[in-house]
Design a protein around this motif. Structure first.
Motif, PDB file in Angstrom:
ATOM      1  N   ASP A 123       0.846  -1.185   0.000  1.00  0.00           N
ATOM      2  CA  ASP A 123       0.000   0.000   0.000  1.00  0.00           C
ATOM      3  C   ASP A 123       0.887   1.243   0.000  1.00  0.00           C
ATOM      4  OD1 ASP A 123      -2.629  -0.985  -0.118  1.00  0.00           O
ATOM      5  OD2 ASP A 123      -2.533  -1.578   1.994  1.00  0.00           O
ATOM      6  N   TRP A 124       0.771   2.040  -1.064  1.00  0.00           N
ATOM      7  CA  TRP A 124       1.618   3.208  -1.261  1.00  0.00           C
ATOM      8  C   TRP A 124       0.901   4.481  -0.846  1.00  0.00           C
ATOM      9  CZ3 TRP A 124       6.649   3.333  -3.178  1.00  0.00           C
ATOM     10  CH2 TRP A 124       7.141   2.137  -3.721  1.00  0.00           C
ATOM     11  N   PHE A 125       1.643   5.349  -0.170  1.00  0.00           N
ATOM     12  CA  PHE A 125       1.220   6.730   0.016  1.00  0.00           C
ATOM     13  C   PHE A 125       2.281   7.580  -0.680  1.00  0.00           C
ATOM     14  CE2 PHE A 125       1.515  10.777   2.349  1.00  0.00           C
ATOM     15  CZ  PHE A 125       0.246  11.262   2.094  1.00  0.00           C
ATOM     16  N   ASP A 126       1.975   8.051  -1.861  1.00  0.00           N
ATOM     17  CA  ASP A 126       2.978   8.701  -2.708  1.00  0.00           C
ATOM     18  C   ASP A 126       3.328  10.123  -2.275  1.00  0.00           C
ATOM     19  OD1 ASP A 126       3.346   6.590  -4.760  1.00  0.00           O
ATOM     20  OD2 ASP A 126       1.223   6.962  -5.135  1.00  0.00           O
ATOM     21  N   ASN A 127       2.443  10.755  -1.511  1.00  0.00           N
ATOM     22  CA  ASN A 127       2.671  12.127  -1.041  1.00  0.00           C
ATOM     23  C   ASN A 127       2.951  13.066  -2.225  1.00  0.00           C
ATOM     24  OD1 ASN A 127       2.825  14.194   0.787  1.00  0.00           O
ATOM     25  ND2 ASN A 127       4.760  13.545   1.725  1.00  0.00           N
ATOM     26  N   CYS A 128       2.054  13.045  -3.162  1.00  0.00           N
ATOM     27  CA  CYS A 128       2.242  13.846  -4.381  1.00  0.00           C
ATOM     28  C   CYS A 128       2.272  15.346  -4.111  1.00  0.00           C
ATOM     29  CB  CYS A 128       1.130  13.530  -5.384  1.00  0.00           C
ATOM     30  SG  CYS A 128       1.118  11.810  -5.934  1.00  0.00           S
ATOM     31  N   ASN A 129       1.744  15.771  -2.976  1.00  0.00           N
ATOM     32  CA  ASN A 129       1.720  17.201  -2.648  1.00  0.00           C
ATOM     33  C   ASN A 129       2.925  17.637  -1.818  1.00  0.00           C
ATOM     34  OD1 ASN A 129      -0.808  17.552  -3.941  1.00  0.00           O
ATOM     35  ND2 ASN A 129      -1.868  16.791  -2.115  1.00  0.00           N
ATOM     36  N   SER A 130       3.927  16.791  -1.765  1.00  0.00           N
ATOM     37  CA  SER A 130       5.115  17.120  -0.982  1.00  0.00           C
ATOM     38  C   SER A 130       5.772  18.397  -1.495  1.00  0.00           C
ATOM     39  CB  SER A 130       6.131  15.972  -1.042  1.00  0.00           C
ATOM     40  OG  SER A 130       7.338  16.334  -0.409  1.00  0.00           O
ATOM     41  N   LYS A 131       5.938  19.368  -0.608  1.00  0.00           N
ATOM     42  CA  LYS A 131       6.584  20.627  -0.976  1.00  0.00           C
ATOM     43  C   LYS A 131       8.082  20.588  -0.711  1.00  0.00           C
ATOM     44  CE  LYS A 131       2.411  23.320  -0.016  1.00  0.00           C
ATOM     45  NZ  LYS A 131       1.799  24.419   0.801  1.00  0.00           N
ATOM     46  N   CYS A 132       8.497  19.691   0.157  1.00  0.00           N
ATOM     47  CA  CYS A 132       9.928  19.577   0.465  1.00  0.00           C
ATOM     48  C   CYS A 132      10.678  18.793  -0.603  1.00  0.00           C
ATOM     49  CB  CYS A 132      10.113  18.909   1.822  1.00  0.00           C
ATOM     50  SG  CYS A 132       9.324  19.764   3.198  1.00  0.00           S
ATOM     51  N   GLU A 165       4.170  12.345   6.050  1.00  0.00           N
ATOM     52  CA  GLU A 165       3.603  13.288   5.092  1.00  0.00           C
ATOM     53  C   GLU A 165       4.051  14.711   5.410  1.00  0.00           C
ATOM     54  OE1 GLU A 165      -0.801  14.677   3.377  1.00  0.00           O
ATOM     55  OE2 GLU A 165      -0.627  13.518   5.234  1.00  0.00           O
ATOM     56  N   GLU A 166       4.058  15.067   6.693  1.00  0.00           N
ATOM     57  CA  GLU A 166       4.483  16.404   7.095  1.00  0.00           C
ATOM     58  C   GLU A 166       5.948  16.660   6.755  1.00  0.00           C
ATOM     59  OE1 GLU A 166       3.617  16.700  11.217  1.00  0.00           O
ATOM     60  OE2 GLU A 166       1.441  16.840  10.944  1.00  0.00           O
ATOM     61  N   LEU A 167       6.755  15.597   6.763  1.00  0.00           N
ATOM     62  CA  LEU A 167       8.169  15.731   6.429  1.00  0.00           C
ATOM     63  C   LEU A 167       8.416  15.691   4.925  1.00  0.00           C
ATOM     64  CD1 LEU A 167       9.602  13.354   9.185  1.00  0.00           C
ATOM     65  CD2 LEU A 167       9.729  15.849   9.151  1.00  0.00           C
ATOM     66  N   GLY A 168       7.364  15.368   4.165  1.00  0.00           N
ATOM     67  CA  GLY A 168       7.497  15.326   2.713  1.00  0.00           C
ATOM     68  C   GLY A 168       7.887  13.974   2.163  1.00  0.00           C
ATOM     69  N   TYR A 169       7.869  12.936   3.003  1.00  0.00           N
ATOM     70  CA  TYR A 169       8.319  11.616   2.575  1.00  0.00           C
ATOM     71  C   TYR A 169       7.214  10.824   1.877  1.00  0.00           C
ATOM     72  CZ  TYR A 169      12.130  12.451   5.911  1.00  0.00           C
ATOM     73  OH  TYR A 169      13.185  12.973   6.600  1.00  0.00           O
ATOM     74  N   ARG A 170       7.634   9.845   1.131  1.00  0.00           N
ATOM     75  CA  ARG A 170       6.737   8.854   0.516  1.00  0.00           C
ATOM     76  C   ARG A 170       6.777   7.604   1.394  1.00  0.00           C
ATOM     77  NH1 ARG A 170       8.478   8.740  -4.920  1.00  0.00           N
ATOM     78  NH2 ARG A 170      10.465   8.137  -4.003  1.00  0.00           N
ATOM     79  N   CYS A 171       5.646   6.927   1.557  1.00  0.00           N
ATOM     80  CA  CYS A 171       5.584   5.720   2.383  1.00  0.00           C
ATOM     81  C   CYS A 171       5.024   4.549   1.583  1.00  0.00           C
ATOM     82  CB  CYS A 171       4.717   5.937   3.616  1.00  0.00           C
ATOM     83  SG  CYS A 171       5.362   7.127   4.793  1.00  0.00           S
ATOM     84  N   VAL A 172       5.490   3.359   1.941  1.00  0.00           N
ATOM     85  CA  VAL A 172       4.929   2.139   1.381  1.00  0.00           C
ATOM     86  C   VAL A 172       4.829   1.125   2.511  1.00  0.00           C
ATOM     87  CG1 VAL A 172       7.234   1.393   0.623  1.00  0.00           C
ATOM     88  CG2 VAL A 172       5.178   0.290  -0.309  1.00  0.00           C
ATOM     89  N   VAL A 173       3.645   0.529   2.667  1.00  0.00           N
ATOM     90  CA  VAL A 173       3.402  -0.425   3.742  1.00  0.00           C
ATOM     91  C   VAL A 173       3.503  -1.845   3.199  1.00  0.00           C
ATOM     92  CG1 VAL A 173       1.835  -1.146   5.573  1.00  0.00           C
ATOM     93  CG2 VAL A 173       1.870   1.247   4.840  1.00  0.00           C
ATOM     94  N   PHE A 174       4.327  -2.649   3.856  1.00  0.00           N
ATOM     95  CA  PHE A 174       4.510  -4.047   3.484  1.00  0.00           C
ATOM     96  C   PHE A 174       3.499  -4.888   4.269  1.00  0.00           C
ATOM     97  CE2 PHE A 174       7.319  -7.911   4.621  1.00  0.00           C
ATOM     98  CZ  PHE A 174       6.708  -8.687   3.659  1.00  0.00           C
ATOM     99  N   ASN A 175       2.448  -5.350   3.572  1.00  0.00           N
ATOM    100  CA  ASN A 175       1.469  -6.243   4.186  1.00  0.00           C
ATOM    101  C   ASN A 175       1.923  -7.681   3.994  1.00  0.00           C
ATOM    102  OD1 ASN A 175      -0.719  -4.231   4.833  1.00  0.00           O
ATOM    103  ND2 ASN A 175      -0.644  -3.936   2.618  1.00  0.00           N
ATOM    104  N   ASN A 176       2.073  -8.402   5.078  1.00  0.00           N
ATOM    105  CA  ASN A 176       2.474  -9.804   4.960  1.00  0.00           C
ATOM    106  C   ASN A 176       1.419 -10.599   4.191  1.00  0.00           C
ATOM    107  OD1 ASN A 176       5.054 -10.161   6.501  1.00  0.00           O
ATOM    108  ND2 ASN A 176       3.808  -9.271   8.146  1.00  0.00           N
TER     109      ASN A 176
END
Length: 388
Positions: A123-132, A165-176
């Motif tokens: 599950d990806w959170f791409d954070n497309c609105n990242s300003k940093c 998200e506040e830091l501007g990072y992208r996240c991906v969750v590894f679901n077993n």
């Protein structure tokens, strides 16, 4: 007689009014009541400040990493003040599902194939609105690993994504495998000793964004899996740094702690039923190699692991599996900076095992590893009830 009856009624009414006034106002407003309240409050405050609120105990394998953390992450050296009205570990764990919020996160799901023909849900959170970090190719990526039976929907994962998200990072969750609603394509789930699926995910993410700084964070069993991976792979990992929360350093000690009567009643049996439910959804995939009826009668995590997990992954005995699953035996091989946060009163990872792990004689002095023990807030108490 009539006059006497009237006097008695009047006296009883006045007495009842007096007592009602004294109970409602007098006790709490009187010197005695106020003294009792103030005395209890002072005693509680003294106990809290002297025995509960403490500075984290730091154990480091490298001075440079220790200085880096103290300069950029001063919270690891500051006095930690747990929730005043609920600082005990079991109370926090039980209350967490009822008092924590769940930030809204919009995921993009991806299914990737594994070498044995299985599939893993990311599950990806791409954070497309990242300003940093507006350039997607160099936007830092954080891989998140939930706890046992946990998924990307856990509140602690959602909060970690919110902070990222506040830091501007992208996240991906590894679901077993098999826990996030996807079908099992092969008769195999997961365990914290087998790192093949995690290696597949890490290489996949790194291939997608080879120029982006790559980090990882694991909670509870996810942290155990992450540390076992880092211990096996050493410095060759594409990860630049990692963090773990509430890791069970020694699986034998964790199991013993959870099998104490109160802990079994509050956590162990419930988590066992969660494990049984997660595999029973795919029961038809395992019937040829595992006695599923026997698995469904397990009353503890140890019994479940003995009847299901250790059999699935080819261990001769449950002791062989628990030995291989314990991250403390691989610390000396970790080749990147790792910050590990553990609570001294975590029933899932007894404090004496944490300290024994931090004092491993094989930990090399040049390794970027730091172990911090503290009392985490309910939001950091990971696995804890629903997803250990």
């Amino acid at each position: 007689m009539q006059r006497l009856a009237m006097d008695l009624r009047m006296l009883s009414r006045e007495l009842s009014l007096y007592l009602e006034h004294q109970v409602r106002v007098g006790f709490f407003g009187s010197g005695v009541g106020l003294s009792l309240i103030l005395g209890f409050s002072v005693a509680y405050a003294c106990y809290y400040l002297s025995s509960i609120a403490k500075k984290p105990q730091l154990v480091t394998g490298g001075e440079s990493f220790s200085r880096f953390l103290q300069n950029h992450c001063p919270v690891v050296t500051e006095t930690y003040y747990p929730t005043v009205w609920c600082w005990e570990s079991r109370g926090q764990t039980l209350l967490r599902p009822f008092i924590t919020s769940k930030p809204s996160v919009q995921y993009r799901n991806e299914l990737i194939k594994t070498a044995d023909g299985g599939q893993i849900s990311l599950d990806w959170f791409d954070n497309c609105n990242s300003k940093c970090y507006m350039d997607t190719t160099t936007r830092p990526t954080v891989l998140l690993l939930p706890g046992l039976t946990g998924t990307s929907k856990e509140s602690y994962i959602l909060h970690m994504i919110h902070l990222s998200e506040e830091l501007g990072y992208r996240c991906v969750v590894f679901n077993n495998r098999g826990v996030a609603g996807e079908n099992l394509l092969t008769p195999r789930t997961y365990c914290c000793a087998n790192t093949e699926d995690l290696e597949t995910v890490i290489h996949h993410v790194h291939r997608l964004y080879p120029s982006a700084p790559f980090l990882a964070a694991g909670v509870s069993m996810g942290g155990m899996l992450l540390l076992n991976y880092l211990g096996k792979i050493g410095p060759k990992t594409p990860l630049k740094a990692a963090a773990t929360f509430s890791v069970g350093w020694n699986t034998f000690a964790c199991s013993e702690s959870l099998e104490k009567p109160l802990n079994w009643l509050l956590f162990n049996y419930y988590l066992t039923t969660c494990l049984q439910s997660s595999v029973n959804k795919h029961r038809h995939m395992f019937v040829k190699q595992i006695d599923m009826d026997h698995v469904m009668k397990a009353k503890s995590i140890r019994e479940f692991d003995k009847r299901f997990t250790s059999v699935m992954f080819g261990y001769q005995t449950i002791d062989d599996y628990y030995t291989d699953a314990s991250p403390n035996r691989r610390l000396k091989s970790v080749g990147i900076p790792v910050l590990c946060l553990n609570s001294v009163d975590d029933v899932f990872s007894p404090s004496h095992v944490v300290f024994m792990s931090s004092m491993e004689p094989n930990v090399e002095p040049n390794m970027g590893f730091e172990l911090t023990t503290l009392r985490p807030e309910p939001e950091l108490r990971s696995r804890v009830m629903l997803s250990r």
